[in-house]
Design a protein around this motif. Structure first.
Motif, mmCIF file in Angstrom:
data_model
loop_
_atom_site.group_PDB
_atom_site.id
_atom_site.type_symbol
_atom_site.label_atom_id
_atom_site.label_comp_id
_atom_site.label_asym_id
_atom_site.label_seq_id
_atom_site.Cartn_x
_atom_site.Cartn_y
_atom_site.Cartn_z
ATOM 1 N N SER A 1 0.812 -1.220 0.000
ATOM 2 C CA SER A 1 0.000 0.000 0.000
ATOM 3 C C SER A 1 0.843 1.268 0.000
ATOM 4 C CB SER A 1 -0.918 0.005 1.228
ATOM 5 O OG SER A 1 -0.139 -0.075 2.427
ATOM 6 N N MET A 2 2.117 1.174 0.374
ATOM 7 C CA MET A 2 2.994 2.338 0.427
ATOM 8 C C MET A 2 4.333 1.985 -0.244
ATOM 9 S SD MET A 2 1.128 4.598 1.967
ATOM 10 C CE MET A 2 2.275 5.875 2.481
ATOM 11 N N TYR A 3 5.174 3.010 -0.398
ATOM 12 C CA TYR A 3 6.490 2.841 -1.039
ATOM 13 C C TYR A 3 7.556 3.417 -0.126
ATOM 14 C CZ TYR A 3 10.243 3.084 -4.504
ATOM 15 O OH TYR A 3 11.425 2.932 -5.179
ATOM 16 N N CYS A 4 8.539 2.588 0.242
ATOM 17 C CA CYS A 4 9.649 3.044 1.091
ATOM 18 C C CYS A 4 10.703 3.711 0.208
ATOM 19 C CB CYS A 4 10.250 1.864 1.856
ATOM 20 S SG CYS A 4 11.656 2.329 2.902
ATOM 21 N N VAL A 5 10.925 5.010 0.436
ATOM 22 C CA VAL A 5 11.868 5.776 -0.394
ATOM 23 C C VAL A 5 13.302 5.328 -0.120
ATOM 24 C CG1 VAL A 5 12.720 8.087 -0.920
ATOM 25 C CG2 VAL A 5 10.286 7.723 -0.443
ATOM 26 N N GLN A 6 13.611 5.024 1.142
ATOM 27 C CA GLN A 6 14.985 4.658 1.484
ATOM 28 C C GLN A 6 15.351 3.284 0.930
ATOM 29 O OE1 GLN A 6 15.898 5.167 5.606
ATOM 30 N NE2 GLN A 6 17.836 4.030 5.498
ATOM 31 N N ALA B 1 2.931 7.498 -0.916
ATOM 32 C CA ALA B 1 1.794 6.734 -1.432
ATOM 33 C C ALA B 1 2.221 5.911 -2.628
ATOM 34 C CB ALA B 1 0.648 7.670 -1.792
ATOM 35 N N LEU B 2 1.685 4.694 -2.683
ATOM 36 C CA LEU B 2 2.079 3.779 -3.761
ATOM 37 C C LEU B 2 1.659 4.319 -5.118
ATOM 38 C CD1 LEU B 2 3.445 0.986 -4.056
ATOM 39 C CD2 LEU B 2 1.158 -0.021 -4.080
ATOM 40 N N GLY B 3 0.461 4.858 -5.223
ATOM 41 C CA GLY B 3 -0.018 5.375 -6.516
ATOM 42 C C GLY B 3 0.794 6.548 -7.003
ATOM 43 N N ALA B 4 1.126 7.446 -6.066
ATOM 44 C CA ALA B 4 1.909 8.618 -6.473
ATOM 45 C C ALA B 4 3.293 8.206 -6.978
ATOM 46 C CB ALA B 4 2.037 9.583 -5.302
ATOM 47 N N MET B 5 3.937 7.285 -6.276
ATOM 48 C CA MET B 5 5.256 6.836 -6.716
ATOM 49 C C MET B 5 5.167 6.034 -8.011
ATOM 50 S SD MET B 5 7.334 8.178 -4.686
ATOM 51 C CE MET B 5 8.790 7.361 -5.288
ATOM 52 N N TRP B 6 4.052 5.308 -8.161
ATOM 53 C CA TRP B 6 3.847 4.557 -9.410
ATOM 54 C C TRP B 6 3.810 5.517 -10.594
ATOM 55 C CZ3 TRP B 6 -1.486 3.528 -11.602
ATOM 56 C CH2 TRP B 6 -1.406 2.721 -12.742
ATOM 57 N N LYS B 7 3.043 6.604 -10.468
ATOM 58 C CA LYS B 7 2.964 7.580 -11.554
ATOM 59 C C LYS B 7 4.312 8.283 -11.763
ATOM 60 C CE LYS B 7 -1.981 8.521 -10.947
ATOM 61 N NZ LYS B 7 -3.012 9.545 -10.641
ATOM 62 N N LEU B 8 4.990 8.600 -10.634
ATOM 63 C CA LEU B 8 6.279 9.288 -10.757
ATOM 64 C C LEU B 8 7.301 8.413 -11.488
ATOM 65 C CD1 LEU B 8 8.224 11.605 -10.072
ATOM 66 C CD2 LEU B 8 8.643 10.493 -7.861
ATOM 67 N N HIS B 9 7.394 7.148 -11.110
ATOM 68 C CA HIS B 9 8.370 6.261 -11.748
ATOM 69 C C HIS B 9 8.004 5.965 -13.195
ATOM 70 C CE1 HIS B 9 10.761 4.503 -8.142
ATOM 71 N NE2 HIS B 9 10.439 5.786 -7.932
ATOM 72 N N LYS B 10 6.670 5.915 -13.474
ATOM 73 C CA LYS B 10 6.262 5.755 -14.875
ATOM 74 C C LYS B 10 6.706 6.960 -15.697
ATOM 75 C CE LYS B 10 2.383 2.572 -15.317
ATOM 76 N NZ LYS B 10 1.009 2.417 -15.815
ATOM 77 N N GLN C 1 9.256 8.941 -15.003
ATOM 78 C CA GLN C 1 10.716 8.886 -15.148
ATOM 79 C C GLN C 1 11.135 7.850 -16.197
ATOM 80 O OE1 GLN C 1 12.112 8.094 -11.172
ATOM 81 N NE2 GLN C 1 11.847 10.226 -10.478
ATOM 82 N N LEU C 2 10.459 6.709 -16.183
ATOM 83 C CA LEU C 2 10.781 5.686 -17.174
ATOM 84 C C LEU C 2 10.459 6.159 -18.582
ATOM 85 C CD1 LEU C 2 11.750 2.836 -17.806
ATOM 86 C CD2 LEU C 2 9.415 2.009 -17.378
ATOM 87 N N SER C 3 9.331 6.885 -18.728
ATOM 88 C CA SER C 3 8.971 7.407 -20.051
ATOM 89 C C SER C 3 10.007 8.403 -20.545
ATOM 90 C CB SER C 3 7.583 8.070 -19.985
ATOM 91 O OG SER C 3 6.595 7.137 -19.626
ATOM 92 N N GLN C 4 10.477 9.274 -19.633
ATOM 93 C CA GLN C 4 11.503 10.237 -20.029
ATOM 94 C C GLN C 4 12.805 9.535 -20.420
ATOM 95 O OE1 GLN C 4 11.917 13.006 -16.818
ATOM 96 N NE2 GLN C 4 9.855 13.882 -17.062
ATOM 97 N N ALA C 5 13.161 8.517 -19.623
ATOM 98 C CA ALA C 5 14.376 7.770 -19.972
ATOM 99 C C ALA C 5 14.224 7.060 -21.307
ATOM 100 C CB ALA C 5 14.706 6.766 -18.866
ATOM 101 N N LEU C 6 13.004 6.552 -21.561
ATOM 102 C CA LEU C 6 12.766 5.869 -22.841
ATOM 103 C C LEU C 6 12.857 6.833 -24.012
ATOM 104 C CD1 LEU C 6 9.892 3.363 -22.009
ATOM 105 C CD2 LEU C 6 12.240 2.835 -22.661
ATOM 106 N N ASN C 7 12.474 8.086 -23.797
ATOM 107 C CA ASN C 7 12.585 9.063 -24.883
ATOM 108 C C ASN C 7 14.035 9.218 -25.330
ATOM 109 O OD1 ASN C 7 9.842 9.584 -24.938
ATOM 110 N ND2 ASN C 7 9.971 11.255 -23.438
ATOM 111 N N GLY C 8 14.936 9.338 -24.335
ATOM 112 C CA GLY C 8 16.358 9.428 -24.690
ATOM 113 C C GLY C 8 16.863 8.162 -25.347
#
Length: 710
Positions: free
Chosen positions: A238-243, A265-274, A276-283
């Motif tokens: 349900s949550m995401y450990c940043v450390q 929050a798990l959903g917020a980090m899910w969207k954030l990492h998605k 970041q992954l999309s930006q990395a995929l662009n490069g």
């Protein structure tokens, strides 16, 4: 999609991942395959022993790679523990993907759980088959690793997109087309496999069978399995450990090791990492696009290289053929010169044979006539002709003397082909590399204070500029011909000083220098003007003289230890200008006939000067003189020499003449004309003569005035 298939296959079994788990190194492996590559570690390396000693800092203890190696770097096929004598060596296998894996040290014990979830042996470790990072499992075993549900979903979608017609999943060889799908078993069956493996009786009778197409849709629409916590299997993430960078449940936050960590929050980090992954995929997409364009460029280069190779080979063949043609033409020219020399030698020898034959016939006739006269018994008649016959016999005998019986031509060919520069050029013939190279050296600087001329020699000195950073491998010194003509190389080497000998007297030369290295040559230095001496100063040369010659007075005075004539040359050769030198007779006994003149460097040294075709001379006694070349005597002139007499030799290349003087008076006409080439002052004498050389003399005034009138 096909390029992605390797990402979806297990590095151990080579098949698509089944229940993949995520190792701490971020690589994936099938849960069943992970169990197969477990290795039992010594007790001292267990997590419990590490915690007891206070060295454990995490749930997964990575092995000390200096103490244990599970990967054979020598590719021997075996992995072993390097630090424990009791640890058995374990054979290494290779997966279908080419990754080295290790089978279990012992077969797993029987258990009522499934093979993937059964308990693992105590103190087990696992090595990632991709990065070869080793870690020791804790009490949870393989359950301590999170399951990669995302990878499972990607594999499902990939397999569905690959299957145009749904196939039976239980056919052993060639899968048949599926006819039904069991929603509870989540398996596609063909009719034979359904009757054999899924009979409509017992508990299976309650399963719902649907058409394959409907089963595919229901599989896509079925709710995704929710990932559960590895520490608390009944709790969902349900949550995401940043450390720790991992999903956690509420129970982990309340009582687990993540209680003091920052969580989001798990959903917020899910969207954030998605994002970041999309930006990395662009490069990465841009790099992939560039790679495709680069591959097109490389393929075009292959074709261009093939075309250029054909063109270059044709050009190379043409250049080599041109060199061969030029060499053949030069060969024909040299052969023509050899043939000309051959004909000349034959003509001279044949003329001498003819002349000698006629003379021998006349001598033989005279001898036979004299023998017949001797037979006469009339004293008065004999005495009337005897004086005349005696004079004729003596005259004929004299005519056979003085070199008549010496060949006028040598059998050797005075031609020596110097092919070493051409051979060196052929050996150095190579391609010029048209690629980026280090810079060329800086332009050398001539050191004027060290440059000078002496007689017909010039000494030049140079250096690299003080701030030059590019080293020079060598230098090339060039001089013109002393008459404003083209420059030519006179020195190539590493030294920074050079003396050039053999220059023309009273001439002005231009000199320049450049440096070179493997890249190329520098610019030329400033041109230096050099003036050679107006008159020649030289002495006799002991190095080239006959061994019977005796030198004194700093090699200016010579005599001989033999009664036979011996030749000595001057040190300096002449090929241009007007030159005059004198020889003073210091001693003259028993009326010898020394010879004075010029000669080539290879003149015969053990006969009178002028006997061969390499010398042009005047030989003189106390009454008269003769000019002689190639044993031919001409222009007998009255007037001889005594002790104290001075003989002058004037070599005029402007008029191509050689003239002799005795006591400042010209002796006879011009001795020789059409004089061309390199000549050295020369003298031949015996033990009855001693002469002293005087050089550095100006041309006599009367000759200069006569030359100006002419």
């Amino acid at each position: 999609m096909e390029e992605m298939e390797e990402e979806l296959k297990c590095p151990v079994c080579g098949s698509f991942y089944r229940e993949p788990i995520i190792l701490p190194c971020s690589h994936n492996i099938c849960q069943a395959c992970a169990r197969n590559i477990l290795v039992q570690t010594p007790e001292s390396e267990s997590p419990q022993s590490r915690r007891a000693s206070g060295s454990g800092v995490s749930d997964y203890d990575y092995l000390d790679l200096d103490k244990m190696s599970l990967y054979s770097e020598a590719d021997s096929g075996y992995g072993s523990y390097g630090g424990f004598a009791s640890a058995p060596t374990t054979p290494c296998q290779k997966s279908p993907n080419g990754v080295r894996v290790f089978p279990p040290a012992m077969p797993p014990p029987a258990t009522h759980l499934s093979p993937a979830l059964a308990s693992v042996p105590r103190n087990s470790c696992i090595t990632c088959p991709q990065c070869h990072r080793s870690l020791i499992l804790d009490d949870r075993g393989l359950r301590g690793f999170p399951k990669n549900r995302v990878l499972e979903g990607v594999i499902d979608r990939y397999q569905q997109s690959k299957a145009a017609a749904l196939k039976c999943q239980l056919c052993e060889k060639a899968p048949k087309e599926a006819t039904v799908m069991c929603e509870q078993c989540d398996v596609f069956y063909c009719d034979p496999c359904r009757l054999r493996c899924h009979p409509p009786r017992g508990p299976l009778a309650k399963h719902r069978l649907v058409p394959p197409a409907q089963g595919r849709v229901s599989r896509r629409l079925s709710p995704r399995k929710v990932s559960t916590c590895t520490d608390h299997e009944l709790e969902n993430h349900s949550m995401y450990c940043v450390q720790c960078k991992m999903p956690v449940c509420y129970q982990c936050l309340e009582e687990g090791k993540h209680s003091s960590h920052e969580v989001k929050a798990l959903g917020a980090m899910w969207k954030l990492h998605k994002s970041q992954l999309s930006q990395a995929l662009n490069g990465l997409s841009d790099r992939a696009k560039e790679a495709k364009e680069f591959l097109v460029q490389l393929r075009n280069m292959v074709q261009q290289i093939q075309e250029n190779s054909v063109e270059f080979e044709a050009c190379l063949v043409a250049q080599c053929d041109a060199l061969i043609d030029a060499l053949n033409r030069r060969k024909a020219q040299l052969l023509a010169r050899v043939n000309k020399e051959h004909e000349h030698k034959l003509k001279v020898v044949r003329d001498q044979i003819s002349h000698c034959t006629v003379k021998l016939r006349q001598t033989t006739g005279l001898m036979e006539y004299c023998l017949e006269v001797i037979k006469e018994n009339d004293p008065s008649g004999f005495l009337q002709i005897s004086d005349a016959l005696i004079r004729r016999v003596h005259l004929t005998e004299d005519q056979w003397g003085k070199g008549t019986l010496t060949p006028r031509m040598t059998t050797d060919f005075d031609l020596s082909l110097d092919n070493s520069p051409l051979l060196q050029s052929i050996h150095q013939l190579d391609f010029v590399q048209m690629k980026a190279s280090p810079p060329v050296p800086a332009t050398p600087i001539l050191q004027l204070e060290d440059c000078c001329t002496h007689n017909n020699s010039a000494t030049l000195s140079w250096k690299q500029p003080p701030l030059s950073t590019v080293p020079a491998e060598g230098y090339i010194l060039e001089l013109d011909d002393g008459n404003g003509g083209q420059f030519r190389e006179v020195y190539v080497g590493k030294e920074t000083m050079c003396t050039v000998d053999g220059l023309h007297f009273n001439s002005t030369y231009n000199a320049r220098i450049k440096a070179f290295n493997k890249t190329g040559v520098s610019q030329y230095s400033k041109t230096l003007v050099l003036q050679t001496s107006e008159v020649a100063w030289f002495a006799f040369d002991p190095g080239s003289a006959h061994s019977d010659i005796i030198f004194s007075n700093d090699n200016l005075t010579v005599t001989c230890s033999s009664y036979d004539d011996r030749v000595v040359l001057g040190k300096t050769g002449f090929s241009k200008g007007v030159h005059y030198w004198e020889l003073t007779v210091d001693r003259y006994d028993n009326h010898p006939d020394p010879a004075f003149g010029v000669a080539r460097i290879d003149v015969m040294k053990d006969v009178m000067l002028g006997k061969d075709d390499k010398a042009w001379a005047m030989y003189v006694d106390n009454n008269r003189s003769w000019f002689m070349h190639n044993n031919s005597h001409t222009n007998r002139t009255e007037g001889g020499i005594t002790k104290g007499a001075t003989i002058g030799v004037l070599l005029d290349f402007n008029r191509k003449t050689l003239t002799f003087f005795i006591n400042d008076e010209q002796q006879g006409p011009i001795a020789f004309e059409n004089v061309e080439g390199l000549f050295f002052p020369a003298v031949s004498l015996n033990r009855n003569v001693q002469v002293t050389l005087r050089t550095g003399l100006q041309v006599p005034d009367f000759y200069s005035s006569r030359a100006s009138i002419a």
